[in-house]
Scaffold this active site. Structure first.
Site, mmCIF file in Angstrom:
data_model
loop_
_atom_site.group_PDB
_atom_site.id
_atom_site.type_symbol
_atom_site.label_atom_id
_atom_site.label_comp_id
_atom_site.label_asym_id
_atom_site.label_seq_id
_atom_site.Cartn_x
_atom_site.Cartn_y
_atom_site.Cartn_z
ATOM 1 N N TYR A 1 -3.298 6.466 -14.841
ATOM 2 C CA TYR A 1 -3.991 5.173 -14.994
ATOM 3 C C TYR A 1 -4.259 4.559 -13.623
ATOM 4 C CZ TYR A 1 -4.736 0.279 -16.511
ATOM 5 O OH TYR A 1 -5.230 -0.992 -16.738
ATOM 6 N N ASP B 1 -19.583 4.894 -26.887
ATOM 7 C CA ASP B 1 -18.472 5.620 -26.278
ATOM 8 C C ASP B 1 -18.815 5.687 -24.794
ATOM 9 O OD1 ASP B 1 -16.781 7.474 -25.154
ATOM 10 O OD2 ASP B 1 -16.859 8.861 -26.846
ATOM 11 N N VAL B 2 -18.009 5.019 -23.955
ATOM 12 C CA VAL B 2 -18.384 4.893 -22.537
ATOM 13 C C VAL B 2 -18.427 6.233 -21.801
ATOM 14 C CG1 VAL B 2 -17.638 2.493 -22.254
ATOM 15 C CG2 VAL B 2 -16.001 4.349 -21.799
ATOM 16 N N LYS C 1 -7.803 3.181 -11.705
ATOM 17 C CA LYS C 1 -8.078 1.790 -11.340
ATOM 18 C C LYS C 1 -8.285 1.638 -9.831
ATOM 19 C CE LYS C 1 -8.115 0.214 -15.520
ATOM 20 N NZ LYS C 1 -9.368 -0.284 -16.119
ATOM 21 N N THR D 1 -2.223 -7.573 -24.746
ATOM 22 C CA THR D 1 -3.289 -7.154 -25.664
ATOM 23 C C THR D 1 -2.864 -5.859 -26.343
ATOM 24 O OG1 THR D 1 -4.308 -5.800 -23.971
ATOM 25 C CG2 THR D 1 -5.063 -8.085 -24.108
HETATM 26 N N1 LIG Z 1 -3.982 -5.825 -20.845
HETATM 27 C C1 LIG Z 1 -3.580 -5.665 -19.598
HETATM 28 O O1 LIG Z 1 -2.419 -5.949 -19.255
HETATM 29 C C2 LIG Z 1 -4.549 -5.150 -18.544
HETATM 30 C C3 LIG Z 1 -4.126 -5.150 -17.203
HETATM 31 C C4 LIG Z 1 -4.982 -4.675 -16.221
HETATM 32 C C5 LIG Z 1 -6.237 -4.190 -16.566
HETATM 33 N N2 LIG Z 1 -6.612 -4.191 -17.875
HETATM 34 C C6 LIG Z 1 -7.937 -3.629 -18.176
HETATM 35 O O2 LIG Z 1 -8.674 -4.539 -18.952
HETATM 36 C C7 LIG Z 1 -9.616 -3.814 -19.769
HETATM 37 C C8 LIG Z 1 -9.531 -4.326 -21.202
HETATM 38 O O3 LIG Z 1 -8.225 -4.044 -21.706
HETATM 39 P P1 LIG Z 1 -7.552 -4.821 -22.928
HETATM 40 O O4 LIG Z 1 -6.232 -5.308 -22.437
HETATM 41 O O5 LIG Z 1 -8.511 -5.751 -23.559
HETATM 42 O O6 LIG Z 1 -7.261 -3.567 -23.884
HETATM 43 P P2 LIG Z 1 -7.600 -3.327 -25.433
HETATM 44 O O7 LIG Z 1 -6.939 -2.052 -25.807
HETATM 45 O O8 LIG Z 1 -7.261 -4.549 -26.230
HETATM 46 O O9 LIG Z 1 -9.172 -3.140 -25.407
HETATM 47 C C9 LIG Z 1 -9.791 -2.002 -24.857
HETATM 48 C C10 LIG Z 1 -11.076 -1.739 -25.627
HETATM 49 O O10 LIG Z 1 -11.712 -0.580 -25.093
HETATM 50 C C11 LIG Z 1 -12.199 0.205 -26.181
HETATM 51 N N3 LIG Z 1 -12.359 1.605 -25.795
HETATM 52 C C12 LIG Z 1 -11.395 2.536 -25.546
HETATM 53 N N4 LIG Z 1 -11.984 3.714 -25.260
HETATM 54 C C13 LIG Z 1 -13.323 3.508 -25.318
HETATM 55 C C14 LIG Z 1 -14.462 4.347 -25.123
HETATM 56 N N5 LIG Z 1 -14.339 5.655 -24.829
HETATM 57 N N6 LIG Z 1 -15.690 3.804 -25.258
HETATM 58 C C15 LIG Z 1 -15.837 2.496 -25.582
HETATM 59 N N7 LIG Z 1 -14.807 1.653 -25.813
HETATM 60 C C16 LIG Z 1 -13.567 2.164 -25.662
HETATM 61 C C17 LIG Z 1 -11.145 0.037 -27.285
HETATM 62 O O11 LIG Z 1 -11.658 0.379 -28.566
HETATM 63 C C18 LIG Z 1 -10.829 -1.454 -27.120
HETATM 64 O O12 LIG Z 1 -11.707 -2.254 -27.886
HETATM 65 C C19 LIG Z 1 -9.260 -2.334 -19.599
HETATM 66 O O13 LIG Z 1 -10.134 -1.728 -18.677
HETATM 67 C C20 LIG Z 1 -7.849 -2.374 -19.021
HETATM 68 O O14 LIG Z 1 -7.527 -1.232 -18.275
HETATM 69 C C21 LIG Z 1 -5.818 -4.664 -18.861
#
Ligand SMILES: NC(=O)c1ccc[n+]([C@@H]2O[C@H](COP(=O)([O-])OP(=O)(O)OC[C@H]3O[C@@H](n4cnc5c(N)ncnc54)[C@H](O)[C@@H]3O)[C@@H](O)[C@H]2O)c1
Length: 264
Positions: free
Chosen positions: A170, A78-79, A174, A205
């Protein structure tokens, strides 16, 4: 032929999610040893969360890598909990002897108007997206100092660059990640630890699907000059570049991968 990440030990937080999963698979193909870290219990974030848990997806990911000639372990993380980070780093060192790279990837998103924000939701997103990134850097840096250097990739977003609406909390996290990256990069440059931010555009995703109502997708995609979502491998190759020695003259930078979203 050797891979672009041969023998590097890489810890990925949120490895069960869409972008983390693809990074782990492609990094393993490039010769990296993978420490796939994820929450064991999914937090309640949005109504349309996937039915299979992201921890289960992390275990499947690790099995797949190990069955295809790579090396990976799964660790609960858990981060927001410093003690979890300490054990994740210890497990990486126990299993693989060192830690070279952190992909500080875990994150959550809320697609809600400013007036719907609550104190509780604000603290939750700041804890995961911002404090989680700080604790990640804090926990891996001593390990990287012991081996003479490393690379940290912090997940920011195009929403840390320009305003979008319906994501004030959010966006605050960021934007903070981008500046935390620059501050830490300056602090540890003499230790040969490079710290960069990656700014994904829109990727289809779990994070996007579970939070953004389907009726809003077309209008959001219309803002992307390439008129499509990104594909997870398009982020993973950016992370591989930042993790590898190919980016040896980069630190404190933003790598934007967004189909042109931030051009206008
Ligand atoms: N998908 C997009 O459009 C997008 C755009 C910009 C930035 N991002 C960033 O990319 C990163 C990955 O996102 P993604 O699209 O793969 O989302 P996702 O929801 O598919 O994956 C996020 C992962 O983080 C884990 N997580 C959540 N809370 C947590 C915690 N407290 N401790 C440990 N793990 C935890 C979840 O279980 C999940 O496996 C994130 O930081 C997100 O903000 C995504």
């Amino acid at each position: 032929m050797t891979g672009r990440l041969e023998n590097k030990v890489i810890l990925i937080s949120g490895a069960g999610g869409g972008l983390g999963n693809e990074q782990a698979r492609l990094m393993a193909k490039e010769g990296a040893k993978i420490v796939a870290a994820n929450l064991q219990e999914d937090p309640i974030i949005a109504p349309n969360q996937p039915s299979d848990s992201l921890w289960k997806r992390t275990l499947t990911l690790v099995d797949d890598i190990n069955h295809n000639g790579g090396e990976a372990i799964a660790v609960p993380l858990d981060v927001t909990k410093e003690e979890d980070w300490i054990s994740a780093v210890a497990e990486s060192e126990n299993k693989f002897g060192r830690l070279d790279v952190l992909s500080n990837n875990a994150g959550i998103y809320y697609h809600i108007g400013l007036l719907e924000h609550t104190v509780e939701k604000f603290h939750q997103i700041v804890d995961i997206n911002q404090l989680g990134v700080l604790l990640g850097m804090k926990s891996v840096i001593p390990s990287m100092q012991r081996v003479g250097g490393g690379s940290i990739i912090n997940f920011a977003s195009i929403y840390g660059i320009s305003g979008a609406g319906f994501s004030t909390a959010y966006q605050s996290t960021k934007g903070a990640v981008r500046l935390m990256t620059k501050s830490a990069a300056m602090e540890f440059v003499a230790d040969n630890i490079r710290i960069n931010a990656i700014c994904p555009g829109m990727f289809d995703t779990n994070l996007f699907e579970s939070s953004v109502p389907k009726e809003d997708w077309d209008s959001m995609i219309s803002l992307v000059p390439m008129k499509r979502f990104g594909k997870p491998h398009e982020i993973a190759y950016g992370v591989i570049f930042l993790a590898s020695d190919e980016s040896s003259f980069m630190t404190g930078a933003d790598l934007v991968i967004d189909g042109g979203y931030t051009c206008p």
